[in-house]
Design an enzyme around this catalytic site. Structure first.
Site, mmCIF file in Angstrom:
data_model
loop_
_atom_site.group_PDB
_atom_site.id
_atom_site.type_symbol
_atom_site.label_atom_id
_atom_site.label_comp_id
_atom_site.label_asym_id
_atom_site.label_seq_id
_atom_site.Cartn_x
_atom_site.Cartn_y
_atom_site.Cartn_z
ATOM 1 N N SER A 13 92.493 -9.761 20.625
ATOM 2 C CA SER A 13 92.963 -9.001 19.458
ATOM 3 C C SER A 13 94.331 -9.544 19.047
ATOM 4 O O SER A 13 94.846 -10.464 19.676
ATOM 5 C CB SER A 13 93.036 -7.520 19.798
ATOM 6 O OG SER A 13 93.870 -7.333 20.918
ATOM 7 N N LEU A 19 96.092 -9.542 8.245
ATOM 8 C CA LEU A 19 96.859 -10.471 7.431
ATOM 9 C C LEU A 19 95.936 -11.528 6.818
ATOM 10 O O LEU A 19 96.057 -11.889 5.643
ATOM 11 C CB LEU A 19 97.881 -11.151 8.342
ATOM 12 C CG LEU A 19 99.021 -11.829 7.649
ATOM 13 C CD1 LEU A 19 99.935 -10.785 7.060
ATOM 14 C CD2 LEU A 19 99.794 -12.676 8.656
ATOM 15 N N ASP A 71 97.101 -2.123 8.498
ATOM 16 C CA ASP A 71 96.565 -3.289 7.781
ATOM 17 C C ASP A 71 96.439 -3.015 6.283
ATOM 18 O O ASP A 71 96.518 -3.934 5.475
ATOM 19 C CB ASP A 71 95.205 -3.703 8.348
ATOM 20 C CG ASP A 71 95.380 -4.521 9.625
ATOM 21 O OD1 ASP A 71 96.380 -5.270 9.714
ATOM 22 O OD2 ASP A 71 94.544 -4.416 10.533
ATOM 23 N N ASP A 146 83.444 -5.356 21.903
ATOM 24 C CA ASP A 146 83.906 -3.993 22.197
ATOM 25 C C ASP A 146 82.717 -3.048 22.030
ATOM 26 O O ASP A 146 81.979 -3.158 21.046
ATOM 27 C CB ASP A 146 84.966 -3.513 21.176
ATOM 28 C CG ASP A 146 86.226 -4.348 21.212
ATOM 29 O OD1 ASP A 146 86.395 -5.111 22.176
ATOM 30 O OD2 ASP A 146 87.035 -4.230 20.261
ATOM 31 N N LYS A 188 85.934 -23.610 23.705
ATOM 32 C CA LYS A 188 84.916 -22.771 24.367
ATOM 33 C C LYS A 188 85.017 -21.282 24.016
ATOM 34 O O LYS A 188 83.994 -20.650 23.726
ATOM 35 C CB LYS A 188 85.002 -22.973 25.887
ATOM 36 C CG LYS A 188 83.840 -22.379 26.664
ATOM 37 C CD LYS A 188 82.536 -23.140 26.488
ATOM 38 C CE LYS A 188 82.505 -24.372 27.367
ATOM 39 N NZ LYS A 188 81.369 -25.249 27.058
ATOM 40 N N GLY A 353 111.018 9.275 11.301
ATOM 41 C CA GLY A 353 110.857 9.527 12.725
ATOM 42 C C GLY A 353 110.439 10.960 12.985
ATOM 43 O O GLY A 353 110.450 11.799 12.084
ATOM 44 N N CYS A 380 113.408 9.472 4.955
ATOM 45 C CA CYS A 380 112.687 10.638 5.481
ATOM 46 C C CYS A 380 113.520 11.317 6.587
ATOM 47 O O CYS A 380 114.492 11.996 6.280
ATOM 48 C CB CYS A 380 111.303 10.229 5.949
ATOM 49 S SG CYS A 380 110.147 11.610 5.939
ATOM 50 N N GLU A 404 112.329 21.501 13.381
ATOM 51 C CA GLU A 404 111.442 20.572 14.098
ATOM 52 C C GLU A 404 111.800 20.551 15.590
ATOM 53 O O GLU A 404 110.956 20.299 16.438
ATOM 54 C CB GLU A 404 111.576 19.163 13.494
ATOM 55 C CG GLU A 404 110.624 18.154 14.126
ATOM 56 C CD GLU A 404 110.579 16.805 13.408
ATOM 57 O OE1 GLU A 404 111.220 16.642 12.341
ATOM 58 O OE2 GLU A 404 109.900 15.900 13.923
ATOM 59 N N ARG A 469 106.677 16.983 7.373
ATOM 60 C CA ARG A 469 106.331 18.378 7.594
ATOM 61 C C ARG A 469 107.544 19.272 7.337
ATOM 62 O O ARG A 469 107.432 20.453 7.097
ATOM 63 C CB ARG A 469 105.895 18.522 9.064
ATOM 64 C CG ARG A 469 104.922 19.617 9.353
ATOM 65 C CD ARG A 469 104.537 19.646 10.830
ATOM 66 N NE ARG A 469 103.742 18.505 11.268
ATOM 67 C CZ ARG A 469 102.457 18.319 10.995
ATOM 68 N NH1 ARG A 469 101.814 19.196 10.253
ATOM 69 N NH2 ARG A 469 101.809 17.276 11.447
ATOM 70 N N HIS A 514 108.914 7.633 1.425
ATOM 71 C CA HIS A 514 108.901 6.324 2.092
ATOM 72 C C HIS A 514 108.774 5.199 1.058
ATOM 73 O O HIS A 514 107.660 4.728 0.795
ATOM 74 C CB HIS A 514 107.733 6.250 3.083
ATOM 75 C CG HIS A 514 107.934 7.108 4.282
ATOM 76 N ND1 HIS A 514 108.618 6.679 5.393
ATOM 77 C CD2 HIS A 514 107.558 8.384 4.539
ATOM 78 C CE1 HIS A 514 108.647 7.650 6.292
ATOM 79 N NE2 HIS A 514 108.017 8.700 5.792
ATOM 80 N N GLU A 516 109.404 2.172 1.327
ATOM 81 C CA GLU A 516 108.938 0.906 1.900
ATOM 82 C C GLU A 516 107.437 0.700 1.706
ATOM 83 O O GLU A 516 106.962 -0.437 1.715
ATOM 84 C CB GLU A 516 109.313 0.834 3.395
ATOM 85 C CG GLU A 516 108.559 1.753 4.345
ATOM 86 C CD GLU A 516 109.153 3.157 4.486
ATOM 87 O OE1 GLU A 516 109.842 3.603 3.542
ATOM 88 O OE2 GLU A 516 108.906 3.821 5.510
#
Ligand code: GLN
Length: 542
Positions: A13, A19, A71, A146, A188, A353, A380, A404, A469, A514, A516
């Site tokens: 993996s 990508l 992804d 798998d 191989k 976070g 955030c 929190e 939240r 967010h 980003e």
């Protein structure tokens, strides 16, 4: 008519299947084709929202509020096509839908089985909601062999059969390792992986071979011979200088040519200019800035994948290299914290976070940035910590905290119990399920006229993606404003603080969303462009 490209992986993996799929999407797009990308994840979680980013990497959020695999972030960054809930499915979601149907009695007495019920559900998912895409690139998570990916492989095998070769193409990504002691590349593992794929009835059409060394013609020939392929269909995928070079590399190696040849489609010249320019800026920067990221999962870069990329994009926009210094926030905790680690930083960022561990250290990093006038970007959780820091230091509310972390007399940040989504009211309570219940996806935010952020965005209403939240408590707004924080972004109903900034600071912005997640190398997010610019200015001062 949509054609399907199925991308599987073998040998090991982490070869970068996501990508690879994204970059293939980008080259096909550069040839003028419309693409969609989709991922099938074999694990049992209903979505990755409940998985630790430390184990699984970041959870990527779409506009329509899906918590998805990281992804999908690659897909968006390479193609600019916004992902949707319908672009990511897991075994957990498939089974929970099927079991709900079974309980309702929808199967009318039938025995519910992996074949056909699970495989049919997978096929339905793969073929739904395609719009006018010329190609659907569908990545299967995990590696062949798998146990848990078997139903997915069976489903795509069936689809390949039903659609026919003119509409389905199987791409397999493998590793061709270099064995130093033998001074040789070994084919191989690739041969075995292709055999394993064949044992579940899938014959791959194109083989993408990851390798750290040039794959000589002889090795390519050998792979082709043993894997039952033409030599041209064995595509070397060597390490690139930048991930954004991969589309160019694929084209050079003839990957897109092979795909189009497989389908018998026209091969218009691709326009790769956008990628050449990005690679030029990444590989020939005009300077460098250092940005400290003070967080919790800093040892696993995938935990902040989109953030990492968005900062690179900010660098691309400013023609500088952005050197990231990942710092575990806990080093700033204790009685006599030492801030040496922040010495070389031209800017400081506290990212999203969860949970109390490390929060004190983040609050102290905010204070350092605010008082030392180092550019600060809070995302955030990073915005929430900035508000708590201001409440404590500037307003003297020593007990300021977030619910929190447990009950608090001064809930500067508190649980979001209701908010408006479109025309409906979303409600949440303390004991609710954790999965899929945060405030998720794109929401409008209104920017205050004359604010720093209004200037950065160049507009008054923005849409950004959320995943939280808790929320800065509006009751503390007057107090924080008096202390010098400006609430420059609010939800349209004026109820939820979305952005805070400090006008009297070189660059201090905290956002509840967010940004980003929406940044792309060819369209760097304005906040990241502006933040990196502030870091450049700072680097000239010190
Ligand atoms: N833990 C905080 C919340 O739930 C922040 C979440 C985040 O940073 N994504 O509101």
């Amino acid at each position: 008519m949509t054609r399907f490209i199925f991308i599987t992986g073998g040998v090991v993996s982490s070869l970068g299947k996501g990508l690879a799929s994204a970059a293939l999407g980008a080259v096909l797009q550069a040839r003028g084709y419309k693409v969609r990308l989709r991922k099938l994840d074999p694990y049992l979680n209903v979505d990755p929202g409940t998985m630790s980013p430390y184990q699984h990497g970041e959870c990527y959020v779409t506009d329509d509020g899906a918590e998805t695999d990281l992804d999908l972030g690659h897909y968006e960054r390479f193609t600019g096509v916004p992902s949707r809930q319908s672009d990511n499915i897991t075994t957990g979601r498939i089974y929970s839908n099927i079991i709900a149907k079974e309980r309702r009695g929808d199967y009318l007495g039938a025995t519910v089985q992996v074949i056909p019920h699970v495989t049919d559900a997978i096929k339905e998912f793969v073929t739904a909601d395609l719009g006018d895409a010329d190609f659907l690139l569908c990545e299967v998570g995990g590696t062949v062999g798998d146990i848990e990916s078997l139903p997915f492989l069976e489903a795509i095998r069936q689809l390949g059969n039903e659609l026919g070769r003119e509409r389905a193409c199987f791409v397999h990504l493998t590793l061709v390792p270099w064995i130093a002691s033998a001074g040789e590349l070994k084919t191989k593992p690739t041969q075995h992986s292709v055999q394993q794929l064949q044992s579940v009835g899938i014959r791959c059409d194109i083989l993408l071979c990851r390798s750290e060394h040039d794959i000589p013609a002889s090795a390519r020939k050998k792979i082709a011979l043993f894997c039952n392929l033409r030599e041209e269909a064995v595509i070397p995928a060597l390490n690139a200088r930048s991930i954004y070079e991969v589309p160019i590399q694929y084209h050079r190696e003839g990957f897109d040519h092979e795909v189009l040849r497989h389908f018998g489609l026209p091969q218009p010249e691709p326009d790769l200019g956008r990628w050449t320019e990005i690679v030029r800026r990444v590989t020939q920067p005009e300077g460098e800035v250092e940005i400290a990221i003070v967080g919790k999962y800093t040892s696993l870069l995938d935990a902040y994948k989109s953030l990492n990329e968005a900062l690179t994009h900010g660098g691309i926009a400013n023609s500088v290299r952005v050197k990231l210094n990942w710092i575990e926030s806990e080093i700033f905790e204790g009685d006599a914290p030492n801030f040496d680690a922040l010495d070389g930083a031209h800017a400081i960022l506290v990212p999203g976070g969860f949970g109390e561990r490390g929060a004190e250290g983040k609050i102290r990093a905010v204070r350092y940035a605010r008082e030392k006038k180092v550019p600060y970007f809070g995302i955030c959780f990073g915005m929430q910590m900035a508000c708590i820091e201001a409440a404590r230091t500037l307003c003297g509310v020593a007990k300021a905290s977030t619910t929190e972390f447990g009950p608090t007399p001064e809930p500067v940040v508190g649980l979001l119990t209701e908010w408006v989504r479109g025309n409906s009211l979303e409600k949440r309570g303390v004991g609710d399920n954790m999965g899929g219940t945060m405030r998720l996806g794109a929401y409008d935010c209104d920017l205050a006229r004359g604010s720093i952020v209004a200037d950065i965005y160049g507009k008054s209403r923005i849409q950004e993606r959320h995943r939280h939240r808790y929320e800065v408590n509006i009751n503390y707004k007057p107090m924080l404003e008096k202390a010098g924080l400006r609430f420059s972004g609010m939800s349209p109903d004026g109820e939820l603080p979305e952005i805070v900034e400090i006008p009297d600071h070189p660059w201090f912005v905290g956002v509840q969303f967010h940004p980003e997640l929406k940044s792309k190398p060819f369209e760097p997010h304005p906040l990241f462009t502006s933040f990196v610019k502030a870091a450049v200015t700072q680097s000239r001062l010190v």
